[in-house]
Design an enzyme around this catalytic site. Sequence first.
Site, PDB file in Angstrom:
ATOM      1  N   GLU A   1      11.445  -6.747  -1.838  1.00  0.00           N
ATOM      2  CA  GLU A   1      11.079  -6.797  -3.266  1.00  0.00           C
ATOM      3  C   GLU A   1      12.074  -5.994  -4.119  1.00  0.00           C
ATOM      4  O   GLU A   1      12.132  -6.156  -5.334  1.00  0.00           O
ATOM      5  CB  GLU A   1       9.673  -6.221  -3.476  1.00  0.00           C
TER       6      GLU A   1
ATOM      7  N   HIS B   1       4.076  -4.991  -7.431  1.00  0.00           N
ATOM      8  CA  HIS B   1       4.011  -3.580  -7.038  1.00  0.00           C
ATOM      9  C   HIS B   1       3.564  -2.722  -8.237  1.00  0.00           C
ATOM     10  O   HIS B   1       4.297  -1.840  -8.693  1.00  0.00           O
ATOM     11  CB  HIS B   1       5.375  -3.102  -6.509  1.00  0.00           C
TER      12      HIS B   1
ATOM     13  N   ARG C   1       2.859  -1.632   1.984  1.00  0.00           N
ATOM     14  CA  ARG C   1       4.277  -1.988   2.034  1.00  0.00           C
ATOM     15  C   ARG C   1       4.425  -3.408   2.576  1.00  0.00           C
ATOM     16  O   ARG C   1       3.775  -3.770   3.558  1.00  0.00           O
ATOM     17  CB  ARG C   1       5.063  -1.017   2.947  1.00  0.00           C
TER      18      ARG C   1
ATOM     19  N   ASP D   1       0.343  -6.856  -3.246  1.00  0.00           N
ATOM     20  CA  ASP D   1       0.973  -6.140  -4.367  1.00  0.00           C
ATOM     21  C   ASP D   1       2.396  -5.724  -4.004  1.00  0.00           C
ATOM     22  O   ASP D   1       3.123  -5.191  -4.840  1.00  0.00           O
ATOM     23  CB  ASP D   1       0.136  -4.905  -4.729  1.00  0.00           C
TER      24      ASP D   1
HETATM   25  P1  NAD Z   1      -1.698   8.896   3.457  1.00  0.00           P
HETATM   26  O1  NAD Z   1      -0.556   9.532   4.175  1.00  0.00           O
HETATM   27  O2  NAD Z   1      -2.695   9.752   2.757  1.00  0.00           O
HETATM   28  O3  NAD Z   1      -2.531   7.976   4.488  1.00  0.00           O
HETATM   29  C1  NAD Z   1      -1.927   7.168   5.451  1.00  0.00           C
HETATM   30  C2  NAD Z   1      -2.869   7.073   6.640  1.00  0.00           C
HETATM   31  O4  NAD Z   1      -2.297   6.169   7.581  1.00  0.00           O
HETATM   32  C3  NAD Z   1      -3.080   8.416   7.366  1.00  0.00           C
HETATM   33  O5  NAD Z   1      -4.465   8.687   7.475  1.00  0.00           O
HETATM   34  C4  NAD Z   1      -2.422   8.194   8.742  1.00  0.00           C
HETATM   35  O6  NAD Z   1      -3.101   8.883   9.790  1.00  0.00           O
HETATM   36  C5  NAD Z   1      -2.575   6.676   8.881  1.00  0.00           C
HETATM   37  N1  NAD Z   1      -1.632   6.118   9.843  1.00  0.00           N
HETATM   38  C6  NAD Z   1      -0.314   6.386  10.018  1.00  0.00           C
HETATM   39  N2  NAD Z   1       0.193   5.648  11.012  1.00  0.00           N
HETATM   40  C7  NAD Z   1      -0.826   4.886  11.485  1.00  0.00           C
HETATM   41  C8  NAD Z   1      -0.934   3.914  12.500  1.00  0.00           C
HETATM   42  N3  NAD Z   1       0.111   3.579  13.258  1.00  0.00           N
HETATM   43  N4  NAD Z   1      -2.136   3.315  12.665  1.00  0.00           N
HETATM   44  C9  NAD Z   1      -3.200   3.656  11.911  1.00  0.00           C
HETATM   45  N5  NAD Z   1      -3.173   4.578  10.937  1.00  0.00           N
HETATM   46  C10 NAD Z   1      -1.992   5.184  10.740  1.00  0.00           C
HETATM   47  O7  NAD Z   1      -1.038   7.832   2.482  1.00  0.00           O
HETATM   48  P2  NAD Z   1      -1.701   7.186   1.171  1.00  0.00           P
HETATM   49  O8  NAD Z   1      -1.450   8.045   0.008  1.00  0.00           O
HETATM   50  O9  NAD Z   1      -3.096   6.780   1.502  1.00  0.00           O
HETATM   51  O10 NAD Z   1      -0.772   5.886   0.982  1.00  0.00           O
HETATM   52  C11 NAD Z   1      -0.716   4.854   1.954  1.00  0.00           C
HETATM   53  C12 NAD Z   1       0.458   3.938   1.652  1.00  0.00           C
HETATM   54  O11 NAD Z   1       0.210   3.223   0.430  1.00  0.00           O
HETATM   55  C13 NAD Z   1       1.785   4.682   1.346  1.00  0.00           C
HETATM   56  O12 NAD Z   1       2.483   5.016   2.517  1.00  0.00           O
HETATM   57  C14 NAD Z   1       2.554   3.698   0.505  1.00  0.00           C
HETATM   58  O13 NAD Z   1       3.359   2.904   1.355  1.00  0.00           O
HETATM   59  C15 NAD Z   1       1.458   2.823  -0.125  1.00  0.00           C
HETATM   60  N6  NAD Z   1       1.388   2.959  -1.598  1.00  0.00           N
HETATM   61  C16 NAD Z   1       1.480   1.841  -2.368  1.00  0.00           C
HETATM   62  C17 NAD Z   1       1.384   1.928  -3.754  1.00  0.00           C
HETATM   63  C18 NAD Z   1       1.412   0.710  -4.662  1.00  0.00           C
HETATM   64  O14 NAD Z   1       1.613   0.856  -5.877  1.00  0.00           O
HETATM   65  N7  NAD Z   1       1.202  -0.484  -4.155  1.00  0.00           N
HETATM   66  C19 NAD Z   1       1.231   3.185  -4.343  1.00  0.00           C
HETATM   67  C20 NAD Z   1       1.135   4.309  -3.524  1.00  0.00           C
HETATM   68  C21 NAD Z   1       1.214   4.183  -2.148  1.00  0.00           C
END
Ligand code: NAD
Length: 330
Positions: A261, A293, A232, A256
Amino acid sequence: MKLTAFEVREDEVKVFAMLASQYGIEIAYVQQLLSPENVDLAEGSAGVTVLGFSQVSREVLSQLKALGVSFLSTRTIGYNHIDLAAATELGIRVSNANYGPHGVADYTVMLMLMSLRKYKQALFRANVNDYSLNGLQGREMKDMTIGIVGTGKIGSKVIDNLSGFGSRILAYDTIVNEHVSRKAEYVSLDELYRQSDIISLHVPLFESTAQMINKESIAKMKDGVILVNCARGELMNITDLISAIEHEKIGALALDVFEKEEGIYHFDRRTDIIKNRDMAYIRQFPNVIMTQHIAFYTDTAVGDMVSFGVKSLVSFVQEGRAETEIFFRP
Ligand code: NAD
């Protein structure tokens, strides 16, 4: 049963139509973002589905409730665009999507390689028949220490992808993932910042993670660090990033996602005046790659996103529950 789908893209319609016929339901398609101005279009619907750019505020949720809509699905993994506290108060049940992490994880590694091999400049030069090597010398993945911040679904898949390169992999998360600990070394966030040549963010946008990349954290990093953000935009302080690029502290940046955005990415804004100065300024640096994105955007992921969006609304109505329901955690 009727559902209303907002933010519908052309490439989603085929999957929506297939699901409508499979479940015997009616789906109304709206291309625009859900907003206070068009929420009335949801009248008569059991549920509403959106993508990630609709700002589902308390105002919108109250209007939905007044129309008798009690179920909302977002066809995205992220759900920071929905006021979950307001949804809980109003009794609107919310779900998100849960598509596979492969698309984003593959894309992340591509951005690492593009940054490391200075591909943006190489591509620009080749387009004007400039085949010089000057300034294009890259580095090799095997020589890199790569720090992954957030080892959930996407972060751990990035680590799987990286395993073949021979890089040293560091990881940081508030929860240790056993699978990851066999391939990467968990360290403190400060240690990850201190030792990594490449840092990639995979944490959700929370109060605890917002602006986590700022002048203090950047100061702890190696000179010439490569930063990759496929999570994000708001995880990074853009003013501090710009300053670190200008002072050549940051060696390369691949984004990305970008703060504010919404309303820009995923739209054709060629002839419009875009009011996001940071986006325009940061894009011009030779060592900054920005994409709109699209890390998630594969055939498999889009199919899964639409399926989750529709299936969870159908199961909310028919079974009183949805596999991917999300709950407000104060
Ligand atoms: P997920 O929930 O499986 O993993 C997130 C991880 O972050 C978890 O392991 C959690 O413990 C950790 N976390 C939370 N708060 C934290 C902190 N303060 N410090 C350290 N670690 C922390 O999520 P995911 O499916 O792996 O996705 C991650 C992020 O990717 C999503 O939240 C979304 O914002 C982003 N995303 C972007 C796209 C894109 O097209 N660019 C697509 C999908 C997701």
